[in-house]
Design an enzyme around this catalytic site. Structure first.
Site, PDB file in Angstrom:
ATOM      1  CE  LYS A 177      -1.818   2.679   3.078  1.00  0.00           C
ATOM      2  NZ  LYS A 177      -1.698   3.981   2.381  1.00  0.00           N
ATOM      3  N   GLY A 230       7.270   4.926   7.954  1.00  0.00           N
ATOM      4  CA  GLY A 230       6.386   6.065   8.182  1.00  0.00           C
ATOM      5  C   GLY A 230       6.685   6.677   9.540  1.00  0.00           C
ATOM      6  CB  SER A 231       4.740   8.991  11.613  1.00  0.00           C
ATOM      7  OG  SER A 231       3.540   8.252  11.689  1.00  0.00           O
ATOM      8  CB  VAL A 234       1.448   5.313  11.667  1.00  0.00           C
ATOM      9  CG1 VAL A 234       0.842   4.132  10.933  1.00  0.00           C
ATOM     10  CG2 VAL A 234       0.541   6.532  11.536  1.00  0.00           C
ATOM     11  N   GLY A 235       3.800   3.760  13.309  1.00  0.00           N
ATOM     12  CA  GLY A 235       4.624   2.561  13.472  1.00  0.00           C
ATOM     13  C   GLY A 235       4.314   1.824  14.771  1.00  0.00           C
ATOM     14  CD  GLU A 252      14.018   0.846   8.766  1.00  0.00           C
ATOM     15  OE1 GLU A 252      14.560   1.860   9.254  1.00  0.00           O
ATOM     16  OE2 GLU A 252      14.495  -0.290   8.873  1.00  0.00           O
ATOM     17  CB  CYS A 286      13.303   9.531   7.692  1.00  0.00           C
ATOM     18  SG  CYS A 286      14.197   8.676   6.400  1.00  0.00           S
ATOM     19  CD  GLU A 387      10.092  12.904  11.571  1.00  0.00           C
ATOM     20  OE1 GLU A 387       9.022  12.325  11.825  1.00  0.00           O
ATOM     21  OE2 GLU A 387      10.978  12.416  10.837  1.00  0.00           O
TER      22      GLU A 387
HETATM   23  P1  NAD Z   1       2.559   8.103   8.173  1.00  0.00           P
HETATM   24  O1  NAD Z   1       2.972   7.307   9.353  1.00  0.00           O
HETATM   25  O2  NAD Z   1       1.500   9.107   8.329  1.00  0.00           O
HETATM   26  O3  NAD Z   1       2.075   7.130   7.002  1.00  0.00           O
HETATM   27  C1  NAD Z   1       2.905   6.087   6.511  1.00  0.00           C
HETATM   28  C2  NAD Z   1       2.038   5.036   5.860  1.00  0.00           C
HETATM   29  O4  NAD Z   1       1.251   4.392   6.873  1.00  0.00           O
HETATM   30  C3  NAD Z   1       1.039   5.594   4.831  1.00  0.00           C
HETATM   31  O5  NAD Z   1       0.972   4.706   3.737  1.00  0.00           O
HETATM   32  C4  NAD Z   1      -0.264   5.599   5.611  1.00  0.00           C
HETATM   33  O6  NAD Z   1      -1.408   5.508   4.801  1.00  0.00           O
HETATM   34  C5  NAD Z   1      -0.107   4.350   6.470  1.00  0.00           C
HETATM   35  N1  NAD Z   1      -0.952   4.300   7.669  1.00  0.00           N
HETATM   36  C6  NAD Z   1      -1.485   5.330   8.366  1.00  0.00           C
HETATM   37  N2  NAD Z   1      -2.222   4.857   9.396  1.00  0.00           N
HETATM   38  C7  NAD Z   1      -2.138   3.510   9.359  1.00  0.00           C
HETATM   39  C8  NAD Z   1      -2.679   2.464  10.158  1.00  0.00           C
HETATM   40  N3  NAD Z   1      -3.440   2.711  11.215  1.00  0.00           N
HETATM   41  N4  NAD Z   1      -2.376   1.194   9.834  1.00  0.00           N
HETATM   42  C9  NAD Z   1      -1.584   0.915   8.774  1.00  0.00           C
HETATM   43  N5  NAD Z   1      -1.059   1.862   7.963  1.00  0.00           N
HETATM   44  C10 NAD Z   1      -1.325   3.147   8.254  1.00  0.00           C
HETATM   45  O7  NAD Z   1       3.909   8.752   7.602  1.00  0.00           O
HETATM   46  P2  NAD Z   1       4.096   9.707   6.347  1.00  0.00           P
HETATM   47  O8  NAD Z   1       3.548  11.045   6.711  1.00  0.00           O
HETATM   48  O9  NAD Z   1       3.619   9.043   5.101  1.00  0.00           O
HETATM   49  O10 NAD Z   1       5.682   9.773   6.248  1.00  0.00           O
HETATM   50  C11 NAD Z   1       6.463  10.608   7.035  1.00  0.00           C
HETATM   51  C12 NAD Z   1       7.112   9.850   8.168  1.00  0.00           C
HETATM   52  O11 NAD Z   1       7.834   8.748   7.635  1.00  0.00           O
HETATM   53  C13 NAD Z   1       8.125  10.686   8.916  1.00  0.00           C
HETATM   54  O12 NAD Z   1       7.991  10.462  10.293  1.00  0.00           O
HETATM   55  C14 NAD Z   1       9.459  10.154   8.396  1.00  0.00           C
HETATM   56  O13 NAD Z   1      10.533  10.354   9.280  1.00  0.00           O
HETATM   57  C15 NAD Z   1       9.143   8.724   8.204  1.00  0.00           C
HETATM   58  N6  NAD Z   1      10.076   8.089   7.258  1.00  0.00           N
HETATM   59  C16 NAD Z   1      10.983   7.200   7.770  1.00  0.00           C
HETATM   60  C17 NAD Z   1      11.917   6.611   6.925  1.00  0.00           C
HETATM   61  C18 NAD Z   1      12.919   5.617   7.449  1.00  0.00           C
HETATM   62  O14 NAD Z   1      13.419   4.819   6.676  1.00  0.00           O
HETATM   63  N7  NAD Z   1      13.241   5.632   8.739  1.00  0.00           N
HETATM   64  C19 NAD Z   1      11.913   6.913   5.558  1.00  0.00           C
HETATM   65  C20 NAD Z   1      10.969   7.831   5.087  1.00  0.00           C
HETATM   66  C21 NAD Z   1      10.056   8.402   5.949  1.00  0.00           C
END
Ligand code: NAD
Length: 497
Positions: A177, A230-231, A234-235, A252, A286, A387
């Site tokens: 996704k 992602g964040s 959410v992680g 990550e 990130c 962040e």
């Molecule tokens: P986000 O956590 O809002 O979303 C990431 C993904 O998770 C999206 O596809 C979103 O639709 C999905 N998601 C949201 N809620 C969910 C749920 N309840 N269950 C399952 N999936 C869900 O993050 P974002 O705004 O897309 O990205 C920015 C964040 O990602 C920043 O915190 C950044 O630091 C981090 N990031 C980390 C890395 C790394 O490798 N460490 C790389 C890139 C970005």
């Protein structure tokens, strides 16, 4: 204005609408009148179809020899190379990064394709000794099964490639996704795989929002592992759900990365690195450098050069080759930047540059924010701890090397870090003592290469790595194999004579 197209999910080798028929718009953040495409707003029913299709394809793919799987990745790498410019332009339109950077994002997928294609003829295991005579022992890598993947929007092709290519070469089938802000680049990536000969059902895409289309992937009993980027917020949810069914889960997440500039640094080089680290991808990496920890002897020189150089950055639509910083991804991210500017002011930091949304002229239709620099920060301020994920950076004066390391380690995150110094002893001590997944010496916090493990510690990650051998370790499982050719029962730990 180019016309918006209607896109579909990719399930079982077919392009299909969401079961509910619901859709959402993918909007150009540099000009919100430009609708990049209409995409399916998927739900559990679509995820169920996608997992079913990945499950059906798993047996044949598992038994396809890894060098054959790798040939498909290699061809995909060649197709991506041919389409690099088109896919970069699509990405700038849906995500906003300047063209130079979106070309780099596609290049990262190409590099990953070729690297992981090479793994098809490696996927090394281990042969070892046995404590018993006439017994052979080895460990081999085996696939996990159906893997669920959830991606963010800031590297819309590179990050899906970090997940898909190693998972595929290891023999897994996938349901991915993409982020709701950037589904097109994942579709482009998978198109290259399909044209390279990927069998039906091996990769499936469901587009849509996190709780509706992401959560069912994590929850599904037949996804055997989850790879999430992602964040941290959410992680945490994803990790907790995956843990309930003991699924391996790679997380990550966020970062709050520091560049340390010591008194003996090449200040001009550090300034150049700081501008790129802080404002590359509009600070939405990130690994973005959002804290500059600068020793007092060079503080004034660094700050005046950093502010001067940043004030000259051209902000605009990334499709214009002369633009150096694009928009933020959406209105929510703009509000986050504005909120942190307010917090910085209230906490007593000194606003040296920017601080405002850009709303006139060419900026009127997009999500643009000025490059923003705070000076006189300290490690307790929220702007220096949390962040922001925008073009907002804090410069903190530092007394000594030890203090710099302490402050670098003072946030809840631990992804990337950097030190500018000409003292080799201090450089090596920083490499040893900064608690983070990545440390750069005399280079900014951004710029990872695909063949090295990528990831971080504390709230950034849960111990897994993407990139290089780290990805192979996550997307395969170890199987230990014992072959006894003694023709008699031999008991380990018991038949010791
Ligand atoms: P986000 O956590 O809002 O979303 C990431 C993904 O998770 C999206 O596809 C979103 O639709 C999905 N998601 C949201 N809620 C969910 C749920 N309840 N269950 C399952 N999936 C869900 O993050 P974002 O705004 O897309 O990205 C920015 C964040 O990602 C920043 O915190 C950044 O630091 C981090 N990031 C980390 C890395 C790394 O490798 N460490 C790389 C890139 C970005």
């Amino acid at each position: 204005m180019a016309q918006s197209k209607i896109y579909k999910n990719f399930i079982g080798g077919e392009w299909v609408e969401s079961r509910s028929g619901q859709t959402f718009e993918n909007v150009n953040p540099a000009d919100t009148r430009d609708i990049v495409g209409i995409f399916p707003a998927s739900s559990k029913a679509d995820v169920d179809d996608a997992v079913e299709s990945a499950k059906a394809a798993a047996e044949k793919w598992r038994l396809t020899p890894p060098p054959k799987r790798a040939e498909i990745l290699f061809r995909a790498g060649e197709i991506l190379t041919e389409r690099k410019e088109d896919y970069a332009r699509d990405m700038t339109r849906e995500m906003g990064k300047v063209l130079k950077e979106t070309r780099g994002d596609v290049q990262e997928a190409i590099d990953t394709a070729f690297y992981m294609a090479g793994e098809g003829r490696r996927l090394y295991g281990v042969t070892t000794t046995s404590e018993l005579q006439n017994k052979f022992a080895m460990c081999v890598r085996v696939p996990i099964g159906v893997v669920g993947m959830i991606a963010p929007w800031n590297f819309p092709m590179a990050i899906p490639s970090w997940k898909l290519f190693p998972a595929l070469v290891c023999g897994n089938t996938c349901v991915i996704k993409p982020a709701e802000d950037t589904p097109l680049s994942t579709l482009n990536l998978v198109r290259a795989l399909v044209e390279a000969g990927l069998p039906k059902g091996v990769v499936n895409i469901v587009t849509g929002f996190g709780p509706d289309a992401g959560a069912p992937i994590v929850n599904h009993p037949d996804t055997r592992a989850i790879s999430f980027t992602g964040s941290s917020e959410v992680g945490r949810i994803v990790g907790e759900v995956a843990a309930r069914s003991f699924k391996p889960c790679s997380l990550e997440m966020g970062g709050k990365n520091a560049i340390i500039v010591l008194d003996d640094a090449n200040v001009d080089l550090a300034v150049e690195g700081a501008v790129w680290g802080a404002f590359g991808t509009t600070g939405q990496r990130c690994t973005a450098a959002s804290r500059m920890l600068v020793q007092k002897g060079v503080y004034n020189e660094f700050v005046s050069k950093f502010v001067e150089r940043s004030s000259r950055l051209k902000v605009g639509n990334g499709i214009d080759e002369s633009v150096e910083m694009g928009p933020q991804i959406n209105q929510q991210q703009i509000e986050t930047s504005a909120r942190y500017v307010e917090l910085g002011r209230n906490d007593g930091a000194k606003l040296l540059l920017g601080g405002n949304r850009l709303t006139s002229g060419d900026h009127a239709r997009g999500h643009f924010f000025e490059p923003t620099i705070f000076g006189d920060g300290n490690y307790k301020m929220r702007i220096a701890l949390e962040e922001i994920f925008g073009p907002v950076v804090t410069v903190v004066p530092i007394g000594s090397f030890d203090e710099a390391i302490e402050v670098a380690n003072s946030t809840p995150y631990g992804l990337s870090s950097s030190i500018y110094t000409r003292d080799v002893n201090k450089a090596f001590k920083a490499v040893r003592d900064i608690y983070a997944g990545i440390t750069y010496v005399n280079a900014p916090t951004i710029g990872a290469e695909v063949h090295l493990p990528f990831g971080g510690v504390k709230s950034t990650g849960n111990g897994h790595r993407e990139g290089g051998i780290g990805a192979i370790d996550f997307f395969s499982q170890w199987k230990s194999v014992y072959v006894d050719y003694s023709d008699k029962l031999q008991r380990a730990q018991i038949d010791t004579e």
